[in-house]
Each structure stands twice: as C-alpha cells, then as structure tokens.
Motif scaffolding. Structure first.
Motif, PDB file in Angstrom:
ATOM      1  N   PRO A  78       1.004  -1.374   0.001  1.00 42.39           N
ATOM      2  CA  PRO A  78       0.058  -0.165   0.057  1.00 42.39           C
ATOM      3  C   PRO A  78       0.845   1.109  -0.009  1.00 42.39           C
ATOM      4  O   PRO A  78       2.055   1.239   0.333  1.00 42.39           O
ATOM      5  N   ALA A  79       0.141   2.356  -0.234  1.00 41.36           N
ATOM      6  CA  ALA A  79       1.029   3.814  -0.410  1.00 41.36           C
ATOM      7  C   ALA A  79       1.155   3.919   1.007  1.00 41.36           C
ATOM      8  O   ALA A  79       2.398   4.621   1.472  1.00 41.36           O
ATOM      9  N   ARG A  80       0.194   3.867   1.991  1.00 37.45           N
ATOM     10  CA  ARG A  80       0.421   4.211   3.240  1.00 37.45           C
ATOM     11  C   ARG A  80       0.208   2.957   4.040  1.00 37.45           C
ATOM     12  O   ARG A  80      -0.624   2.088   3.995  1.00 37.45           O
ATOM     13  N   GLY A  81       0.923   2.915   5.123  1.00 36.80           N
ATOM     14  CA  GLY A  81       0.945   1.590   6.020  1.00 36.80           C
ATOM     15  C   GLY A  81       1.953   0.596   5.722  1.00 36.80           C
ATOM     16  O   GLY A  81       2.802   0.975   4.789  1.00 36.80           O
ATOM     17  N   ARG A  82       1.956  -0.574   6.512  1.00 37.87           N
ATOM     18  CA  ARG A  82       2.782  -1.540   6.209  1.00 37.87           C
ATOM     19  C   ARG A  82       2.230  -2.557   5.027  1.00 37.87           C
ATOM     20  O   ARG A  82       1.153  -2.766   4.927  1.00 37.87           O
ATOM     21  N   ASN A  83       3.595  -3.119   4.502  1.00 34.26           N
ATOM     22  CA  ASN A  83       2.997  -4.004   3.630  1.00 34.26           C
ATOM     23  C   ASN A  83       2.414  -5.215   4.160  1.00 34.26           C
ATOM     24  O   ASN A  83       3.045  -5.556   5.311  1.00 34.26           O
ATOM     25  N   PHE A  84       1.764  -6.218   3.472  1.00 37.62           N
ATOM     26  CA  PHE A  84       1.240  -7.317   3.988  1.00 37.62           C
ATOM     27  C   PHE A  84       0.942  -8.452   3.106  1.00 37.62           C
ATOM     28  O   PHE A  84       0.935  -8.313   1.721  1.00 37.62           O
ATOM     29  N   VAL A  85       0.932  -9.575   3.568  1.00 42.74           N
ATOM     30  CA  VAL A  85       0.773 -10.884   2.679  1.00 42.74           C
ATOM     31  C   VAL A  85      -0.404 -11.418   2.990  1.00 42.74           C
ATOM     32  O   VAL A  85      -0.901 -11.838   4.115  1.00 42.74           O
ATOM     33  N   THR A  86      -1.559 -11.821   2.101  1.00 44.84           N
ATOM     34  CA  THR A  86      -2.793 -12.492   2.371  1.00 44.84           C
ATOM     35  C   THR A  86      -3.027 -13.377   1.098  1.00 44.84           C
ATOM     36  O   THR A  86      -2.526 -13.294   0.096  1.00 44.84           O
ATOM     37  N   GLU A  87      -3.991 -14.124   1.365  1.00 48.30           N
ATOM     38  CA  GLU A  87      -4.533 -15.076   0.536  1.00 48.30           C
ATOM     39  C   GLU A  87      -6.228 -14.482   0.011  1.00 48.30           C
ATOM     40  O   GLU A  87      -7.071 -14.070   0.508  1.00 48.30           O
ATOM     41  N   VAL A  88      -6.271 -14.522  -1.288  1.00 50.69           N
ATOM     42  CA  VAL A  88      -7.590 -14.240  -2.145  1.00 50.69           C
ATOM     43  C   VAL A  88      -8.124 -15.584  -2.701  1.00 50.69           C
ATOM     44  O   VAL A  88      -7.238 -16.020  -3.589  1.00 50.69           O
ATOM     45  N   HIS A  89      -9.286 -15.682  -2.613  1.00 50.45           N
ATOM     46  CA  HIS A  89     -10.132 -16.925  -3.390  1.00 50.45           C
ATOM     47  C   HIS A  89     -10.677 -16.541  -4.599  1.00 50.45           C
ATOM     48  O   HIS A  89     -11.617 -15.428  -4.253  1.00 50.45           O
ATOM     49  N   VAL A  90     -10.575 -16.795  -5.783  1.00 52.36           N
ATOM     50  CA  VAL A  90     -11.331 -16.436  -6.783  1.00 52.36           C
ATOM     51  C   VAL A  90     -11.844 -17.475  -7.616  1.00 52.36           C
ATOM     52  O   VAL A  90     -11.307 -18.482  -8.026  1.00 52.36           O
ATOM     53  N   LEU A  91     -13.265 -17.359  -8.007  1.00 47.04           N
ATOM     54  CA  LEU A  91     -13.904 -18.343  -8.832  1.00 47.04           C
ATOM     55  C   LEU A  91     -13.303 -18.569 -10.214  1.00 47.04           C
ATOM     56  O   LEU A  91     -12.825 -17.494 -10.790  1.00 47.04           O
ATOM     57  N   ARG A  92     -12.885 -19.756 -10.848  1.00 47.21           N
ATOM     58  CA  ARG A  92     -12.577 -20.130 -11.963  1.00 47.21           C
ATOM     59  C   ARG A  92     -13.182 -19.200 -13.072  1.00 47.21           C
ATOM     60  O   ARG A  92     -12.626 -18.679 -13.926  1.00 47.21           O
ATOM     61  N   GLU A  93     -14.503 -18.999 -13.117  1.00 46.71           N
ATOM     62  CA  GLU A  93     -15.275 -18.532 -14.033  1.00 46.71           C
ATOM     63  C   GLU A  93     -15.184 -16.952 -14.109  1.00 46.71           C
ATOM     64  O   GLU A  93     -15.481 -16.432 -15.231  1.00 46.71           O
ATOM     65  N   GLN A  94     -14.454 -16.522 -13.137  1.00 47.00           N
ATOM     66  CA  GLN A  94     -14.388 -15.096 -12.820  1.00 47.00           C
ATOM     67  C   GLN A  94     -12.950 -14.364 -13.684  1.00 47.00           C
ATOM     68  O   GLN A  94     -12.753 -13.525 -13.853  1.00 47.00           O
ATOM     69  N   LEU A  95     -12.218 -15.618 -14.120  1.00 45.53           N
ATOM     70  CA  LEU A  95     -10.679 -15.222 -14.432  1.00 45.53           C
ATOM     71  C   LEU A  95     -10.863 -15.358 -15.935  1.00 45.53           C
ATOM     72  O   LEU A  95     -11.236 -16.396 -16.460  1.00 45.53           O
ATOM     73  N   THR A  96     -10.163 -14.197 -16.848  1.00 46.96           N
ATOM     74  CA  THR A  96     -10.027 -14.293 -18.128  1.00 46.96           C
ATOM     75  C   THR A  96      -8.779 -14.614 -18.208  1.00 46.96           C
ATOM     76  O   THR A  96      -8.424 -15.421 -19.252  1.00 46.96           O
ATOM     77  N   ARG A  97      -7.741 -14.362 -17.411  1.00 48.72           N
ATOM     78  CA  ARG A  97      -6.362 -14.823 -17.449  1.00 48.72           C
ATOM     79  C   ARG A  97      -5.881 -15.005 -16.325  1.00 48.72           C
ATOM     80  O   ARG A  97      -6.242 -14.220 -15.225  1.00 48.72           O
ATOM     81  N   ILE A  98      -5.357 -16.012 -15.782  1.00 49.75           N
ATOM     82  CA  ILE A  98      -4.789 -16.597 -14.526  1.00 49.75           C
ATOM     83  C   ILE A  98      -3.474 -16.019 -14.247  1.00 49.75           C
ATOM     84  O   ILE A  98      -2.431 -15.982 -14.890  1.00 49.75           O
ATOM     85  N   PRO A  99      -3.527 -15.145 -13.138  1.00 50.45           N
ATOM     86  CA  PRO A  99      -2.098 -14.450 -12.960  1.00 50.45           C
ATOM     87  C   PRO A  99      -1.293 -15.562 -12.279  1.00 50.45           C
ATOM     88  O   PRO A  99      -1.592 -16.552 -11.544  1.00 50.45           O
ATOM     89  N   GLN A 100      -0.028 -15.595 -12.583  1.00 51.50           N
ATOM     90  CA  GLN A 100       1.053 -16.344 -12.224  1.00 51.50           C
ATOM     91  C   GLN A 100       1.993 -15.836 -11.296  1.00 51.50           C
ATOM     92  O   GLN A 100       1.918 -14.707 -11.089  1.00 51.50           O
ATOM     93  N   ALA A 101       2.806 -16.684 -10.597  1.00 46.40           N
ATOM     94  CA  ALA A 101       3.715 -16.196  -9.519  1.00 46.40           C
ATOM     95  C   ALA A 101       4.524 -15.025 -10.154  1.00 46.40           C
ATOM     96  O   ALA A 101       5.082 -15.283 -11.258  1.00 46.40           O
ATOM     97  N   GLY A 102       4.717 -14.131  -9.442  1.00 50.38           N
ATOM     98  CA  GLY A 102       5.626 -12.814 -10.058  1.00 50.38           C
ATOM     99  C   GLY A 102       4.827 -11.906 -10.936  1.00 50.38           C
ATOM    100  O   GLY A 102       5.404 -10.869 -11.127  1.00 50.38           O
ATOM    101  N   ASP A 103       3.578 -12.051 -11.187  1.00 49.99           N
ATOM    102  CA  ASP A 103       2.856 -11.192 -11.906  1.00 49.99           C
ATOM    103  C   ASP A 103       2.293 -10.089 -10.965  1.00 49.99           C
ATOM    104  O   ASP A 103       2.328 -10.132  -9.884  1.00 49.99           O
ATOM    105  N   ARG A 104       2.350  -8.751 -11.477  1.00 49.73           N
ATOM    106  CA  ARG A 104       1.732  -7.637 -10.793  1.00 49.73           C
ATOM    107  C   ARG A 104       0.387  -7.329 -11.021  1.00 49.73           C
ATOM    108  O   ARG A 104      -0.040  -7.382 -12.175  1.00 49.73           O
ATOM    109  N   VAL A 105      -0.445  -7.205  -9.737  1.00 45.80           N
ATOM    110  CA  VAL A 105      -1.525  -6.937 -10.067  1.00 45.80           C
ATOM    111  C   VAL A 105      -2.185  -5.683  -9.115  1.00 45.80           C
ATOM    112  O   VAL A 105      -1.389  -5.346  -8.220  1.00 45.80           O
TER     113      VAL A 105
END
Length: 128
Positions: A78-105
């Motif tokens: 984030p621009a302000r505050g601390r960096n953090f690591v979290t998990e996000v669950h996304v349904l397969r049908e919502q993905l047009t392109r699947i992000p891979q490790a190293g991709d920026r989102v």
C-alpha cells in the motif's frame, strides 16, 4: 470500621477511574491508527494498492459456491501503512487470464481492526 469501608470504596472508585482512562486511551489510539491506515477515505471504497502474486494454486477437487476456484497469495504494497501478505480466493469463471507467480496486479483492500479484506482487480494483471 466505617473509616475502612470508606477507604475501600475510594480504592474501588480509583481503580474504576483508572480502568476507564486506560480503556479510553486504548480506544482513541486504536481509532487514530485505523484512520491513518485508511487515509480518512470511505471504508466501502477501499484503498487501491499494487501487489505481487506469490502463489497461484488451482483447487479442482474443492468447490466454492459449486465452482472450482483459485487461491492467490499476494504481497500487497500500500501507499500508506505496512506491506502485508494475504490469500485471495477467486472463482474460475471470473478469471479471463490466470495470474502466475511474479505477476503484478492491482488490489483494493479495506482494513478493519486486525483483518484486511482484499479483492483483486482482474483487469490489471501485468507480467513480471
């Protein structure tokens, strides 16, 4: 005997006042910290931040709302505050392109207490 009873009552009153003062200070400092992290913006809008995908994992045998889903572990910066690591669950049908490790989102997150709610912006996937 009455003198001891008055002193015990005064001691109880002093302890109660000390507890209220400490509790009030804790609440004010906690509220101030939350407002600083949010930048004073509306909680519903959330904060936009850049993130890097650390892990992309498909769950074929497991189902979320009857659909297969992906789990992404993202490192949010984030621009302000601390960096953090979290998990996000996304349904397969919502993905047009699947992000891979190293991709920026781009992500949008809300911070409430100790829990952060994070949503991926699926239109902003950029290769590393």
């Amino acid at each position: 005997m009455e003198i001891l009873a008055i002193r015990a009552g005064q001691l109880l009153l002093i302890l109660l006042l000390a507890f209220l003062i400490i509790g009030g200070l804790w609440f004010v400092l906690r509220f101030r910290r939350m407002m600083l992290l949010l930048g004073g913006k509306n909680l519903r809008d959330g904060q936009v931040a850049d993130a890097v995908v650390l892990l992309s994992e498909e769950h074929r045998g497991s189902y979320l709302q009857g659909e297969s889903y992906y789990t992404f572990q993202v490192h949010v910066k984030p621009a302000r505050g601390r960096n953090f690591v979290t998990e996000v669950h996304v349904l397969r049908e919502q993905l047009t392109r699947i992000p891979q490790a190293g991709d920026r989102v781009s992500v949008k997150y809300n911070y409430s207490g100790r829990k952060r709610s994070v949503v991926l912006n699926l239109d902003s996937i950029r290769p590393a």
